[in-house]
Scaffold this motif. Sequence first.
Motif, short mmCIF file in Angstrom:
data_model
loop_
_atom_site.label_atom_id
_atom_site.label_comp_id
_atom_site.label_asym_id
_atom_site.label_seq_id
_atom_site.Cartn_x
_atom_site.Cartn_y
_atom_site.Cartn_z
N ALA A 62 46.13 42.23 30.75
CA ALA A 62 47.04 41.15 31.32
C ALA A 62 47.95 40.40 32.33
O ALA A 62 47.10 39.68 33.21
CB ALA A 62 47.64 41.10 30.48
N THR A 63 47.84 41.85 32.80
CA THR A 63 48.59 41.67 34.01
C THR A 63 47.72 41.16 35.59
O THR A 63 47.28 40.33 36.45
CB THR A 63 49.23 42.58 34.57
OG1 THR A 63 50.17 43.14 33.31
CG2 THR A 63 50.01 43.11 36.42
N SER A 64 46.37 41.85 35.57
CA SER A 64 45.10 41.05 36.10
C SER A 64 45.27 39.68 36.23
O SER A 64 44.56 39.13 37.19
CB SER A 64 44.05 41.95 36.05
OG SER A 64 43.62 41.06 35.39
N GLY A 69 43.37 39.72 42.18
CA GLY A 69 41.88 40.58 42.43
C GLY A 69 42.05 41.69 41.93
O GLY A 69 43.40 41.84 42.08
N VAL A 70 42.05 42.87 41.66
CA VAL A 70 42.03 44.23 41.35
C VAL A 70 41.28 44.86 42.26
O VAL A 70 40.87 45.49 42.45
CB VAL A 70 41.82 44.58 39.71
CG1 VAL A 70 41.92 45.50 39.20
CG2 VAL A 70 42.04 43.26 39.06
N PHE A 87 34.43 50.58 34.88
CA PHE A 87 36.01 50.39 34.41
C PHE A 87 36.45 49.23 35.24
O PHE A 87 36.84 47.81 34.39
CB PHE A 87 37.06 51.01 34.68
CG PHE A 87 38.36 50.72 34.00
CD1 PHE A 87 38.50 50.45 32.16
CD2 PHE A 87 39.63 50.48 34.85
CE1 PHE A 87 39.62 50.09 32.37
CE2 PHE A 87 40.71 50.23 34.36
CZ PHE A 87 40.97 49.88 32.53
N ALA A 88 35.66 49.18 36.24
CA ALA A 88 36.16 47.30 36.50
C ALA A 88 35.25 46.49 36.60
O ALA A 88 36.04 45.23 36.54
CB ALA A 88 35.55 47.66 38.58
N SER A 92 38.45 40.61 34.69
CA SER A 92 37.50 39.24 34.91
C SER A 92 37.41 38.69 36.40
O SER A 92 37.57 37.64 37.12
CB SER A 92 38.05 37.62 34.20
OG SER A 92 39.57 37.84 33.75
N LYS A 93 38.03 39.36 37.63
CA LYS A 93 38.68 39.14 38.26
C LYS A 93 37.93 39.92 39.15
O LYS A 93 36.94 40.37 39.64
CB LYS A 93 40.76 39.40 39.30
CG LYS A 93 41.31 38.94 37.63
CD LYS A 93 41.56 37.18 38.08
CE LYS A 93 41.56 36.32 37.66
NZ LYS A 93 43.11 36.00 38.32
#
Length: 146
Positions: A62-64, A69-70, A87-88, A92-93
């Motif tokens: 949610a925070t992403s 980007g992450v 995991f990446a 969706s970023k």
Amino acid sequence: MKTKRIMLVGAVNSGKTTLANALNGDATASVPKTQSLGYSACSIDTPGEFIENPSYYKALFATSLEADGVAFIQDATRNRSVFPPGFAAAFSKRTMGIVTKIDHPQADVEQAKGFLKSLGLSGAIVVVSALTGEGIDDLKQLLNRD
Ligand SMILES: Nc1nc2c(ncn2[C@@H]2O[C@H](COP(=O)(O)OP(=O)(O)O)[C@@H](O)[C@H]2O)c(=O)[nH]1
Ligand SMILES: [Mg+2]
């Protein structure tokens, strides 16, 4: 151009908050244990508990949505990874890897890169030390490209 904001995800003590301070130009700020999300101009700092406990993954997803980007943070001095393989791809970023503490005598940078590669990142892996500043300017440039 608006400053890009990267969400930092990694284990407790991996160097997320120290890196956030360096990215936001506040390298001398104290580093309290992060109990909640830390919003700054260039970063969203997340608690290590969020990646260490799968019941918090949904908070990370949610925070992403609020980030451009992450970045997955791997401490070069740790010989294990807290990230599930692939995991990446759950985000969706754009995703990237950051190896921290490369200044440390016990750092194993290649091992740390290997852990991050198993995440299936869409972007690069960069290596930094928030202590010496090595790699920080390169990281800033990468984050604000295009
Ligand atoms: N040697 C070294 N230590 C670091 C570096 N970055 C962070 N640390 C240390 O690692 C510990 C955890 O850092 P912190 O930023 O609080 O980690 P967080 O829990 O991921 O937010 C602290 O004692 C920091 O001083 C670095 O680049 N090099
Ligand atoms: Mg922290």
